[in-house]
Design a protein around this motif. Sequence first.
Motif, PDB file in Angstrom:
ATOM      1  N   GLY A 142       0.820  -0.996   0.128  1.00 38.41           N
ATOM      2  CA  GLY A 142      -0.067   0.107   0.120  1.00 38.41           C
ATOM      3  C   GLY A 142       0.796   1.356   0.133  1.00 38.41           C
ATOM      4  O   GLY A 142       2.099   1.340  -0.406  1.00 38.41           O
ATOM      5  N   ILE A 143       0.335   2.205   0.247  1.00 37.28           N
ATOM      6  CA  ILE A 143       0.589   3.663   0.381  1.00 37.28           C
ATOM      7  C   ILE A 143       0.844   4.124   1.575  1.00 37.28           C
ATOM      8  O   ILE A 143      -0.223   4.560   2.460  1.00 37.28           O
ATOM      9  N   VAL A 144       2.079   4.716   2.063  1.00 41.98           N
ATOM     10  CA  VAL A 144       2.310   5.335   3.440  1.00 41.98           C
ATOM     11  C   VAL A 144       2.619   6.573   3.029  1.00 41.98           C
ATOM     12  O   VAL A 144       3.180   7.078   2.028  1.00 41.98           O
ATOM     13  N   TYR A 145       1.868   7.661   3.611  1.00 42.69           N
ATOM     14  CA  TYR A 145       1.997   9.113   3.146  1.00 42.69           C
ATOM     15  C   TYR A 145       2.018  10.153   4.273  1.00 42.69           C
ATOM     16  O   TYR A 145       1.596   9.593   5.625  1.00 42.69           O
ATOM     17  N   ASN A 146       2.580  11.163   3.877  1.00 42.50           N
ATOM     18  CA  ASN A 146       2.730  12.174   5.056  1.00 42.50           C
ATOM     19  C   ASN A 146       1.654  13.284   4.603  1.00 42.50           C
ATOM     20  O   ASN A 146       1.955  14.430   3.952  1.00 42.50           O
ATOM     21  N   PRO A 147       0.562  13.238   5.477  1.00 45.01           N
ATOM     22  CA  PRO A 147      -0.397  14.314   5.203  1.00 45.01           C
ATOM     23  C   PRO A 147       0.003  15.723   5.479  1.00 45.01           C
ATOM     24  O   PRO A 147      -0.396  16.619   4.685  1.00 45.01           O
ATOM     25  N   GLU A 148       1.126  15.759   6.242  1.00 44.49           N
ATOM     26  CA  GLU A 148       1.784  17.329   6.301  1.00 44.49           C
ATOM     27  C   GLU A 148       2.083  17.682   5.068  1.00 44.49           C
ATOM     28  O   GLU A 148       2.010  19.093   4.749  1.00 44.49           O
ATOM     29  N   ILE A 149       2.878  17.033   4.390  1.00 44.57           N
ATOM     30  CA  ILE A 149       3.525  17.617   3.077  1.00 44.57           C
ATOM     31  C   ILE A 149       2.297  17.752   2.069  1.00 44.57           C
ATOM     32  O   ILE A 149       2.381  18.453   1.332  1.00 44.57           O
ATOM     33  N   LEU A 150       1.507  16.593   1.956  1.00 44.54           N
ATOM     34  CA  LEU A 150       0.483  16.550   1.138  1.00 44.54           C
ATOM     35  C   LEU A 150      -0.537  17.824   1.263  1.00 44.54           C
ATOM     36  O   LEU A 150      -1.318  18.119   0.346  1.00 44.54           O
ATOM     37  N   GLY A 151      -0.742  18.323   2.309  1.00 52.90           N
ATOM     38  CA  GLY A 151      -2.019  19.397   2.704  1.00 52.90           C
ATOM     39  C   GLY A 151      -3.266  18.824   2.128  1.00 52.90           C
ATOM     40  O   GLY A 151      -3.560  17.672   2.917  1.00 52.90           O
ATOM     41  N   ASP A 152      -4.134  19.461   1.441  1.00 56.05           N
ATOM     42  CA  ASP A 152      -5.408  19.083   1.196  1.00 56.05           C
ATOM     43  C   ASP A 152      -5.490  17.803   0.124  1.00 56.05           C
ATOM     44  O   ASP A 152      -6.551  17.238   0.258  1.00 56.05           O
ATOM     45  N   PHE A 153      -4.330  17.616  -0.436  1.00 58.60           N
ATOM     46  CA  PHE A 153      -4.629  16.216  -1.286  1.00 58.60           C
ATOM     47  C   PHE A 153      -4.595  15.123  -0.774  1.00 58.60           C
ATOM     48  O   PHE A 153      -3.705  14.626  -0.005  1.00 58.60           O
ATOM     49  N   GLU A 154      -5.681  14.394  -0.956  1.00 60.39           N
ATOM     50  CA  GLU A 154      -5.925  13.150  -0.383  1.00 60.39           C
ATOM     51  C   GLU A 154      -5.644  12.089  -1.247  1.00 60.39           C
ATOM     52  O   GLU A 154      -5.921  11.899  -2.389  1.00 60.39           O
ATOM     53  N   ILE A 155      -4.957  11.005  -0.612  1.00 66.20           N
ATOM     54  CA  ILE A 155      -4.579   9.763  -1.391  1.00 66.20           C
ATOM     55  C   ILE A 155      -5.284   8.586  -0.954  1.00 66.20           C
ATOM     56  O   ILE A 155      -5.731   8.175   0.303  1.00 66.20           O
ATOM     57  N   LYS A 156      -6.079   8.281  -2.180  1.00 66.77           N
ATOM     58  CA  LYS A 156      -7.053   7.082  -1.837  1.00 66.77           C
ATOM     59  C   LYS A 156      -6.825   5.925  -2.551  1.00 66.77           C
ATOM     60  O   LYS A 156      -6.961   4.541  -2.196  1.00 66.77           O
ATOM     61  N   GLY A 157      -6.056   6.064  -3.679  1.00 68.57           N
ATOM     62  CA  GLY A 157      -5.533   4.957  -4.583  1.00 68.57           C
ATOM     63  C   GLY A 157      -4.701   5.233  -5.456  1.00 68.57           C
ATOM     64  O   GLY A 157      -3.848   6.043  -5.631  1.00 68.57           O
ATOM     65  N   LYS A 249       3.083  11.211  12.296  1.00 71.25           N
ATOM     66  CA  LYS A 249       2.413  12.086  11.302  1.00 71.25           C
ATOM     67  C   LYS A 249       1.829  11.134  10.264  1.00 71.25           C
ATOM     68  O   LYS A 249       0.890  11.620   9.676  1.00 71.25           O
ATOM     69  N   LEU A 250       2.575   9.992  10.114  1.00 71.93           N
ATOM     70  CA  LEU A 250       2.310   9.427   8.852  1.00 71.93           C
ATOM     71  C   LEU A 250       1.191   8.524   8.896  1.00 71.93           C
ATOM     72  O   LEU A 250       0.700   7.923   9.906  1.00 71.93           O
ATOM     73  N   ASP A 251       0.591   8.055   7.577  1.00 71.19           N
ATOM     74  CA  ASP A 251      -0.635   7.182   7.344  1.00 71.19           C
ATOM     75  C   ASP A 251      -0.708   6.357   6.383  1.00 71.19           C
ATOM     76  O   ASP A 251       0.307   6.442   5.668  1.00 71.19           O
ATOM     77  N   TYR A 252      -1.420   5.159   6.495  1.00 70.52           N
ATOM     78  CA  TYR A 252      -1.147   4.043   5.448  1.00 70.52           C
ATOM     79  C   TYR A 252      -2.531   3.670   4.873  1.00 70.52           C
ATOM     80  O   TYR A 252      -3.429   3.669   5.536  1.00 70.52           O
ATOM     81  N   VAL A 253      -2.513   3.613   3.439  1.00 70.47           N
ATOM     82  CA  VAL A 253      -3.752   3.255   2.834  1.00 70.47           C
ATOM     83  C   VAL A 253      -3.619   2.073   1.770  1.00 70.47           C
ATOM     84  O   VAL A 253      -2.537   1.983   1.544  1.00 70.47           O
ATOM     85  N   VAL A 254      -4.480   1.155   1.847  1.00 72.91           N
ATOM     86  CA  VAL A 254      -4.402   0.159   1.006  1.00 72.91           C
ATOM     87  C   VAL A 254      -5.426   0.688  -0.177  1.00 72.91           C
ATOM     88  O   VAL A 254      -6.701   1.130  -0.208  1.00 72.91           O
ATOM     89  N   PRO A 255      -4.870   0.854  -1.415  1.00 73.37           N
ATOM     90  CA  PRO A 255      -5.358   1.475  -2.538  1.00 73.37           C
ATOM     91  C   PRO A 255      -6.822   1.164  -2.976  1.00 73.37           C
ATOM     92  O   PRO A 255      -7.008  -0.246  -2.869  1.00 73.37           O
ATOM     93  N   GLU A 256      -7.743   1.886  -3.335  1.00 77.33           N
ATOM     94  CA  GLU A 256      -8.956   1.631  -3.543  1.00 77.33           C
ATOM     95  C   GLU A 256      -9.136   0.648  -4.699  1.00 77.33           C
ATOM     96  O   GLU A 256     -10.260  -0.388  -4.904  1.00 77.33           O
ATOM     97  N   GLU A 257      -8.283   0.778  -5.577  1.00 83.50           N
ATOM     98  CA  GLU A 257      -8.223  -0.048  -6.906  1.00 83.50           C
ATOM     99  C   GLU A 257      -7.869  -1.640  -6.694  1.00 83.50           C
ATOM    100  O   GLU A 257      -8.346  -2.320  -7.442  1.00 83.50           O
ATOM    101  N   GLY A 258      -7.616  -1.727  -5.755  1.00 89.53           N
ATOM    102  CA  GLY A 258      -7.137  -3.106  -5.146  1.00 89.53           C
ATOM    103  C   GLY A 258      -5.504  -3.095  -4.881  1.00 89.53           C
ATOM    104  O   GLY A 258      -4.861  -2.184  -5.161  1.00 89.53           O
ATOM    105  N   SER A 259      -5.278  -4.222  -4.269  1.00 87.61           N
ATOM    106  CA  SER A 259      -3.808  -4.376  -4.114  1.00 87.61           C
ATOM    107  C   SER A 259      -3.388  -5.952  -3.782  1.00 87.61           C
ATOM    108  O   SER A 259      -4.244  -6.643  -4.034  1.00 87.61           O
ATOM    109  N   ASN A 260      -2.096  -6.136  -3.354  1.00 91.17           N
ATOM    110  CA  ASN A 260      -1.697  -7.229  -3.198  1.00 91.17           C
ATOM    111  C   ASN A 260      -1.841  -7.693  -1.677  1.00 91.17           C
ATOM    112  O   ASN A 260      -1.528  -6.917  -0.880  1.00 91.17           O
ATOM    113  N   LEU A 261      -2.282  -8.892  -1.569  1.00 87.88           N
ATOM    114  CA  LEU A 261      -2.268  -9.661  -0.231  1.00 87.88           C
ATOM    115  C   LEU A 261      -1.088 -10.661  -0.122  1.00 87.88           C
ATOM    116  O   LEU A 261      -1.330 -11.482  -1.148  1.00 87.88           O
TER     117      LEU A 261
END
Length: 357
Positions: A142-157, A249-261
Amino acid sequence: MKKLVRLFIAVLLVSFLLMFLVAKLNATEGYSSDHTLTVFNWGDYIDEELIAKFEKETGIKVIYETFDSNEAMLTKIQQGGTSYDVAVPSEYMIEKMREEDLLIPLDHSKLKNLKYIDPRFMDLPFDPGNRYSIPYFWGTVGIVYNPEILGDFEIKGWNDLWNPVLKNEILMVDGAREAMGIGLNSLHYSLNDTNKEHLLEAKEKLETLTPNIKAIVGDEIKILMANEEAAIGIVWSGDAADIMWENEKLDYVVPEEGSNLWFDNMVIPKTAKNVEGAHQFINFMLDPKNAAQNTDYVSYSTPNKEALNYLDEEVVNDKRFYPDEELTERLEVYENLGKKMLSYYNELYLEFKMHTK
Ligand code: N2P
């Protein structure tokens, strides 16, 4: 006559000496195979204190080596230069190794602690009946991201990664199937797609991600992300957990399109010299307290049900790292696509990698 007797005695002495040396050499060889164990694992994937504990408990000396991809591990085992006693491949690789007759069937009677593994992780399609492999860790990509650097940009997939605001902000794990998987999933193709046109399309799409890619890296991705060197990291879930432990500060998301298990499992390769010791090691790692200690240390998700009782409740109830069956259903497990297809994936990955330089 005296001379002859002396000669006879001398010959006798030399023969005894030789016999003694041969016997000693044999004994040393026996000693080395019964009293040492060569373990081949992913980098950063064990609490080394457990190795010391195992050595103390069993008197077996562990030689520990690491690899950074299933493909690299396979090559070393195929070459046969080192007698690895235990290795930890992922599911599709286990199937491939089984096919290539590179694994030794396990003796379950020597694995008393196997009962602690959650049945959900047993008897999976890549190894029916767990004849050759025993669960070690599992997780997602998945995607680990830093919301502070990204600002309003939201990562979903996955498709969000192409946004120009992410210029030079992505660090990516160095794995052929993981990288190709981003291309495939972003196009809504399967991670096990074998249609060459789809694969080419995926690679070409991946190449258009190049301006946003800062680097393709190994285990150092954890330090780099924790130090906020980039906004986005494409990682295995356990690495994300570790990064988030270092930097809240960081967060993790499993992308909405799908990913690997994925499922990493312990196996005994054909190269093994200490099969008995290998069983002892596997059983030792299955012990709930040891498994919990290991989980605590490496931050990956344990398949050991009993070990969960020794772990922080907050961690094991975190759906990002212990996804429920509902989430895992929309994920795909890599399949063994056969030698030619896997080489094609690697080839395309290398072309993409060249493009990022
Ligand atoms: C640990 C690597 C985890 C491997 N550094 C995921 N299959």
